[in-house]
Scaffold this motif. Structure first.
Motif, PDB file in Angstrom:
ATOM      1  N   HIS A   1       7.446  -3.445   4.556  1.00  8.99           N
ATOM      2  CA  HIS A   1       6.969  -2.038   4.404  1.00  8.99           C
ATOM      3  C   HIS A   1       6.268  -1.887   5.938  1.00  8.99           C
TER       4      HIS A   1
ATOM      5  N   SER B   1       3.563  -0.013   6.527  1.00 11.21           N
ATOM      6  CA  SER B   1       2.121   0.076   6.577  1.00 11.21           C
ATOM      7  C   SER B   1       1.608  -1.093   6.870  1.00 11.21           C
TER       8      SER B   1
ATOM      9  N   GLN C   1       5.780   6.113   1.076  1.00  8.15           N
ATOM     10  CA  GLN C   1       4.554   5.776   0.195  1.00  8.15           C
ATOM     11  C   GLN C   1       4.117   6.959  -0.607  1.00  8.15           C
TER      12      GLN C   1
ATOM     13  N   TYR D   1       0.675   0.154   1.511  1.00  5.27           N
ATOM     14  CA  TYR D   1       1.878  -0.287   0.490  1.00  5.27           C
ATOM     15  C   TYR D   1       1.794  -1.718  -0.232  1.00  5.27           C
TER      16      TYR D   1
ATOM     17  N   ASN E   1       1.849   2.237  -5.346  1.00  2.00           N
ATOM     18  CA  ASN E   1       1.034   2.954  -4.322  1.00  2.00           C
ATOM     19  C   ASN E   1       2.050   4.249  -4.025  1.00  2.00           C
TER      20      ASN E   1
END
Length: 514
Positions: free
Chosen positions: A136, A138, A350, A407, A412
């Motif tokens: 991910h 993030s 997300q 995440y 989330n």
């Protein structure tokens, strides 16, 4: 607490006493006392017990110190005058004790609710969580650190829906009243994938237990459906759970497999689902995932059940076809690319929401910026894309100043935004989940120590490091405690006087503060 001192007695036969002052002066002094002081003052003498336990006084203190609480808002001036001594003290002391425990981080009670095991008595999956992404945007280098499985429960406005192990059924609990209701969802031949309660509409996403086919080593493929239920408050304050309709999640393209990811959202009238499927191409060089987003109209009650092919039966009973849930928009990979929402191999999605007015869909992306020269503090870049629900019209993309936790699980996907004013943990990257009760201002934050985590990077106990629960109130008080009760899925949900999480023993844990 400082008392007044008199140079001479007010009455030659009695000693000076604070409670003998005129009422308006006495009440002015009370403005400098906390609710805890009021309770302590009642222990001084019989005279103080009566003065500091006066119902109009306690009603006034509630409205001054806790005006947002249900107890204070339910008190009108006429009601305060009619309060009995017992009721006045009970209400005031209950609220004061609640916020004392919140400031200390010590719940009054801890309740654990066993949830159903994923494997049923038949040896087959009865509850199968949708797997999370393994990469991910993030996270630094896109590799997820400290991930969690998805939570198989949902909570909204005091109603908790979860797989009840005692009854082997989906159950709904009114947390405030401690009342339990069984959801009329028939479990036979079904595998529940996700439960979500929103706007008093419960949606259960599930798969048929029988396998359609097994295309390759990536797992079995099933027919996936969703069932919805209206949650209706009755005149006596209890709840009624009424079936609304059923629809097939994906009725075009490839069916959903056990290892495919799908994320969804709904409001009272519409349902949207995004499906992300790893490549099933025989060409090993082709790793591009399949992506599809569909929107459904689920506003009308219908007896049509596509899982058993009961459409003709519903029509024969006089039901109109336009009452059936229907797909009203479809975005394949080209449509998603056009509005900048194609996720490909490194997802950043997300957030997936439908506005309450049913006009737009909002997709939120969260991207790590630690390596960006223009963001030295490392906060994420949060981008929101808004486009019409039926795909007709322009889309809007904006970079916001809001903050999302990284995440860590599918839970989330519906995470709440975090205001910078509430970012009170040491490092953004250590955030797991945060819940803010808008009415009371009570905030619960689940997080971990990032430095400690990386120090254990080469050790087997890295995932066993304790989490921390931080509680903040409107009084600007803040307390942090180590927490093992909410380490199961990294999801918390809360109200003013309780917080709910899941431990690693497949139990829901409810902390109550009154």
């Amino acid at each position: 607490m400082t008392l007044l001192h008199f140079t001479k007695p007010l009455n030659p036969r009695s000693r000076p006493d604070l409670t003998l002052l005129p009422q308006d002066v006495f009440w002015l002094i009370l403005d400098y006392l906390t609710p805890e002081d009021i309770i302590r003052c009642r222990r001084v003498s019989l005279l103080w017990n009566a003065a500091f336990g006066d119902p109009p006084l306690l009603a006034r203190m509630l409205k001054i110190h806790f005006p947002w609480t249900d107890e204070a808002q339910s008190l009108q001036l006429a009601g305060a005058l009619k309060l009995t001594l017992h009721d006045a003290r009970r209400l005031h002391d209950k609220v004061a004790a609640r916020y004392h425990r919140l400031r200390k981080g010590n719940p009054l009670s801890v309740r654990k609710l066993p949830m159903c095991n994923e494997i049923g008595d038949s040896g087959q999956h009865t509850w199968l969580r949708v797997p999370p992404w393994t990469f991910h945007a993030s996270h630094l280098s896109n590799r997820i650190q400290r991930g969690f499985p998805e939570a198989m429960w949902s909570h909204e406005d005091g109603l908790l829906v979860y797989p009840n192990k005692q009854h082997h059924f989906v159950s709904m609990m009114d947390v405030k009243k401690n009342q339990l209701y069984l959801v009329p969802f028939v479990m036979g031949g079904k595998v529940v994938r996700r439960i979500r309660l929103h706007l008093q509409l419960l949606v259960i996403e599930w798969a048929q237990e029988s396998t359609l086919y097994r295309p390759d080593h990536r797992g079995r493929v099933h027919g996936h459906f969703a069932s919805s239920y209206d949650i209706i408050r009755k005149y006596d304050g209890n709840w009624s759970i009424v079936p609304r309709n059923e629809w097939q999640i994906v009725n075009t393209g490839h069916p959903i497999g056990e290892n495919d990811r799908f994320f969804s959202a709904h409001n009272r009238d519409y349902y949207v689902v995004y499906v992300w499927q790893p490549s099933r191409s025989l060409n090993q060089a082709d790793t591009t995932p399949r992506e599809l987003l569909t929107v459904w109209d689920i506003s009308k009650r219908s007896s049509y059940r596509p899982s058993i092919g009961a459409g003709e039966a519903a029509l024969a009973m006089g039901e109109k076809r336009e009452n059936f849930p229907s797909m009203i928009a479809r975005f394949d990979f080209e449509g998603l690319s056009h509005i900048g929402l194609r996720q490909r191999e490194a997802p950043s999605m997300q957030g997936l929401h439908i506005t309450n007015d049913g006009k737009s869909i909002i997709i939120t992306k969260c991207q790590n910026t630690w390596l960006s020269m223009d963001n030295v503090i490392g906060l994420p870049r949060v981008i929101r894309t808004t486009f019409p629900l039926q795909g007709q019209g322009p889309h809007r993309q904006e970079v916001t100043n809001l903050i999302l936790p990284p995440y860590r699980s599918n839970s989330n996907i519906d995470a709440s935004f975090i205001s910078p004013a509430l970012l009170f943990v040491d490092d953004w990257y250590g955030l797991i989940a945060q819940q803010l009760d808008d009415n009371s201002g009570v905030s619960f934050c689940l997080h971990f120590n990032v430095l400690e985590w990386f120090e254990h990077a080469d050790k087997d106990d890295q995932n066993d490091l304790p989490l921390k629960l931080t509680i903040q109130t409107k009084f600007k008080s803040q307390v942090t405690r180590e927490n093992l009760d909410f380490s199961g899925t990294g999801k918390i949900s809360a109200g003013e006087n309780y917080v709910i999480g899941e431990n690693r023993n497949n139990q829901l844990v409810i902390y109550r503060f009154d």
